[in-house]
Design an enzyme around this catalytic site. Structure first.
Site, PDB file in Angstrom:
ATOM      1  N   GLN A  11     -14.165  -1.196  -4.923  1.00  0.00           N
ATOM      2  CA  GLN A  11     -14.803  -2.804  -3.795  1.00  0.00           C
ATOM      3  C   GLN A  11     -15.104  -2.280  -3.246  1.00  0.00           C
ATOM      4  O   GLN A  11     -14.494  -1.493  -2.094  1.00  0.00           O
ATOM      5  CB  GLN A  11     -13.362  -3.029  -4.396  1.00  0.00           C
ATOM      6  CG  GLN A  11     -13.337  -4.952  -3.800  1.00  0.00           C
ATOM      7  CD  GLN A  11     -12.229  -5.307  -4.823  1.00  0.00           C
ATOM      8  OE1 GLN A  11     -11.583  -5.334  -5.291  1.00  0.00           O
ATOM      9  NE2 GLN A  11     -11.613  -6.525  -4.018  1.00  0.00           N
ATOM     10  N   SER A  92     -10.196   4.080  -6.501  1.00  0.00           N
ATOM     11  CA  SER A  92      -9.528   2.551  -6.919  1.00  0.00           C
ATOM     12  C   SER A  92     -10.175   1.473  -7.723  1.00  0.00           C
ATOM     13  O   SER A  92      -9.859   2.104  -9.051  1.00  0.00           O
ATOM     14  CB  SER A  92      -9.737   1.431  -5.230  1.00  0.00           C
ATOM     15  OG  SER A  92      -9.002   0.519  -5.481  1.00  0.00           O
ATOM     16  N   LEU A  93     -10.387   0.812  -8.009  1.00  0.00           N
ATOM     17  CA  LEU A  93     -11.030   0.040  -9.043  1.00  0.00           C
ATOM     18  C   LEU A  93     -11.831   1.397  -9.923  1.00  0.00           C
ATOM     19  O   LEU A  93     -12.142   0.662 -10.621  1.00  0.00           O
ATOM     20  CB  LEU A  93     -12.162  -1.186  -8.955  1.00  0.00           C
ATOM     21  CG  LEU A  93     -12.805  -1.954 -10.014  1.00  0.00           C
ATOM     22  CD1 LEU A  93     -11.619  -2.294 -11.008  1.00  0.00           C
ATOM     23  CD2 LEU A  93     -13.914  -3.012  -9.520  1.00  0.00           C
ATOM     24  N   ARG A 117      -6.151  -8.054 -13.273  1.00  0.00           N
ATOM     25  CA  ARG A 117      -5.683  -7.316 -11.997  1.00  0.00           C
ATOM     26  C   ARG A 117      -6.314  -7.604 -11.042  1.00  0.00           C
ATOM     27  O   ARG A 117      -5.213  -7.888 -10.004  1.00  0.00           O
ATOM     28  CB  ARG A 117      -6.334  -6.242 -12.084  1.00  0.00           C
ATOM     29  CG  ARG A 117      -5.967  -4.669 -10.828  1.00  0.00           C
ATOM     30  CD  ARG A 117      -7.025  -3.249 -11.193  1.00  0.00           C
ATOM     31  NE  ARG A 117      -6.555  -2.554 -10.508  1.00  0.00           N
ATOM     32  CZ  ARG A 117      -7.173  -2.120  -9.267  1.00  0.00           C
ATOM     33  NH1 ARG A 117      -8.151  -2.815  -8.710  1.00  0.00           N
ATOM     34  NH2 ARG A 117      -7.111  -0.999  -8.076  1.00  0.00           N
ATOM     35  N   HIS A 201      -3.181  -1.744  -1.667  1.00  0.00           N
ATOM     36  CA  HIS A 201      -3.228  -0.490  -1.545  1.00  0.00           C
ATOM     37  C   HIS A 201      -1.686   0.118  -0.796  1.00  0.00           C
ATOM     38  O   HIS A 201      -1.406   1.300  -0.460  1.00  0.00           O
ATOM     39  CB  HIS A 201      -3.702   1.012  -1.359  1.00  0.00           C
ATOM     40  CG  HIS A 201      -4.756   1.093  -2.500  1.00  0.00           C
ATOM     41  ND1 HIS A 201      -4.805   1.697  -3.902  1.00  0.00           N
ATOM     42  CD2 HIS A 201      -6.173   0.679  -2.823  1.00  0.00           C
ATOM     43  CE1 HIS A 201      -5.704   1.533  -4.653  1.00  0.00           C
ATOM     44  NE2 HIS A 201      -6.700   0.849  -3.702  1.00  0.00           N
ATOM     45  N   GLN A 250      -0.482   3.009  -8.011  1.00  0.00           N
ATOM     46  CA  GLN A 250      -2.575   2.679  -7.523  1.00  0.00           C
ATOM     47  C   GLN A 250      -2.639   1.597  -6.928  1.00  0.00           C
ATOM     48  O   GLN A 250      -3.063   1.740  -5.645  1.00  0.00           O
ATOM     49  CB  GLN A 250      -3.065   3.522  -8.668  1.00  0.00           C
ATOM     50  CG  GLN A 250      -4.874   2.854  -8.145  1.00  0.00           C
ATOM     51  CD  GLN A 250      -5.894   2.831  -9.172  1.00  0.00           C
ATOM     52  OE1 GLN A 250      -5.843   0.911  -9.587  1.00  0.00           O
ATOM     53  NE2 GLN A 250      -6.985   3.307  -9.520  1.00  0.00           N
TER      54      GLN A 250
END
Length: 407
Positions: A11, A92-93, A117, A201, A250
């Site tokens: 992102q 991440s994503l 999510r 996070h 995560q």
């Protein structure tokens, strides 16, 4: 051998019109956009191509959009380049894109997962208690220490991303993050307040993580075709159960991107390919300063360089040359026809198709077929196992392309 890794952005990489240069005219892209529209209930292609950016930047919409664009990039890469990676990893994503690329998640399942999510993350941030900052010009130990000093259970501040030796992201409760930012600025660090919808996070995402844990139970995860590196551990996932756990962790644990890149470099990776919008991971790779050079599909010059280094036409030509020039020790006419003449004719056909641009098979499938043809030729010509191994290793090096200081 110059090993390769595929990396997928997260992102913040989104922009209106993303991917136009490499998914325009690619029929697989249209099919994926149609599948996405059916699953999501809105025209994702129109959102990606025309915006508005305010909607595209909302977490609920950003995550399915980035996943889809990155999977299209991967499919284009496999169609035109087709090199099987040593590892894949996503920021991440982007880890979901990496899992789709390696076959762990079906595209449709991953799309449904990241839509939920995104919803969970947005709803966890609705109270607007969190914030995130990017930090440059500070030692990680100092950032960690200030986070520890100014955190409480209810108002945490933690490092959310270890992006490069020059860049860290701090996430958590806005009060604690503001104090950490002030301390770091007084010591000369450069602080950028990130325009995000929540403290990603960080421990403030625990409720969203719990909801994701329940959602993950609805989906089947498959064994990976190649290793995928976890954001949380910066190590390859050992099994499917660890992937489920890693995706949950995560949400509240930091992205260890520096350590991920270092792991790949320590295991022989020299070439990375960034599959998705912008060149964020390419730029971070330069800052991390490993031996890995990253080329981005979203950069015109990089796409040209990828095609030059990993030209399927050139590799077919090298393979054909090896098949023809290898001395023969088998005088059985029937075996020679089946094991040499027919595979050589197939290689010649693949070469003609490649030169005319009419090849019906994706590059990844062609590479596998080429290797099988060569193995059959070498076995039929009664080349010793040791010599076969040396020849195939040399051929793989030819396939791996020429690593340079291209920027």
């Amino acid at each position: 051998m110059n090993r390769m890794a595929l990396v997928f952005p997260g992102q913040g990489s989104q922009y209106v019109g993303m991917g136009t240069a490499w998914h325009s005219g690619f029929t697989e892209a249209d099919r994926l956009f149609e599948e996405a529209a059916d699953i999501l209930g809105y025209d994702l292609k129109a959102l990606c191509m025309a915006g508005p950016i305010t909607q595209l930047s909302r977490t609920f919409y950003t995550q399915p959009a980035l996943l889809t664009i990155s999977v299209i990039a991967f499919r284009r890469y496999m169609h035109e380049i087709g090199m099987i990676p040593e590892f894949s990893a996503g920021h991440s994503l982007g880890e979901y894109s990496a899992l789709v690329s390696s076959g762990v998640l079906a595209f449709g399942d991953a799309l449904r997962l990241v839509q939920e999510r995104g919803r969970f993350m947005e709803e966890a941030a609705v109270a607007k208690l969190g914030s995130m900052i990017a930090v440059r010009g500070a030692e990680p130990g100092a950032v960690e220490e200030f986070c520890r000093l100014h955190s409480t259970v209810d108002q945490p501040a933690v490092i959310a991303c270890y992006n490069s030796p020059n860049q860290y992201v701090v996430s958590g409760h806005r009060t604690s993050v503001a104090v950490v930012a002030g301390e770091l600025e007084q010591r000369g660090a450069q602080i950028t307040r990130l325009q995000v919808s929540g403290p990603f996070h960080s421990p403030l995402m625990q409720h969203a993580a719990d909801r994701l844990a329940a959602e993950l139970q609805r989906y089947t995860l498959n064994e990976a075709k190649w290793p995928v590196i976890s954001n949380v551990t910066a190590q390859p996932y050992p099994d499917v159960d660890s992937i489920r756990q890693g995706l949950i962790l995560q949400m509240t644990q930091p992205v260890r991107w520096i350590q991920t890149m270092q792991y790949m470099a320590n295991h022989g990776v020299k070439q990375g390919v960034e599959l998705g919008p912008r060149t964020v991971l390419k730029n971070l790779a330069k800052e991390i300063n490993t031996a890995i050079e990253v080329l981005s599909l979203d950069r015109d010059l990089d796409r040209v360089e990828l095609e030059r280094r990993f030209s399927i036409r050139n590799w077919i030509a090298c393979s054909l040359s090896l098949a023809v020039s290898t001395p023969n020790a088998n005088w059985n006419e029937d075996e020679y026809r089946k094991g040499v003449i027919l595979p050589v004719r197939r290689l010649e056909e693949l070469l003609r198709n490649s030169e005319s641009g009419s090849g019906p098979l994706p590059a990844a499938e062609q590479r596998l077929e080429i290797l099988e043809c060569i193995r059959l030729v070498l076995q039929t010509k009664q080349v010793s196992e040791g010599e076969q191994k040396v020849m195939l290793e040399h051929l793989r090096r030819e396939q791996d392309g020429a690593i340079s200081n291209f920027n």
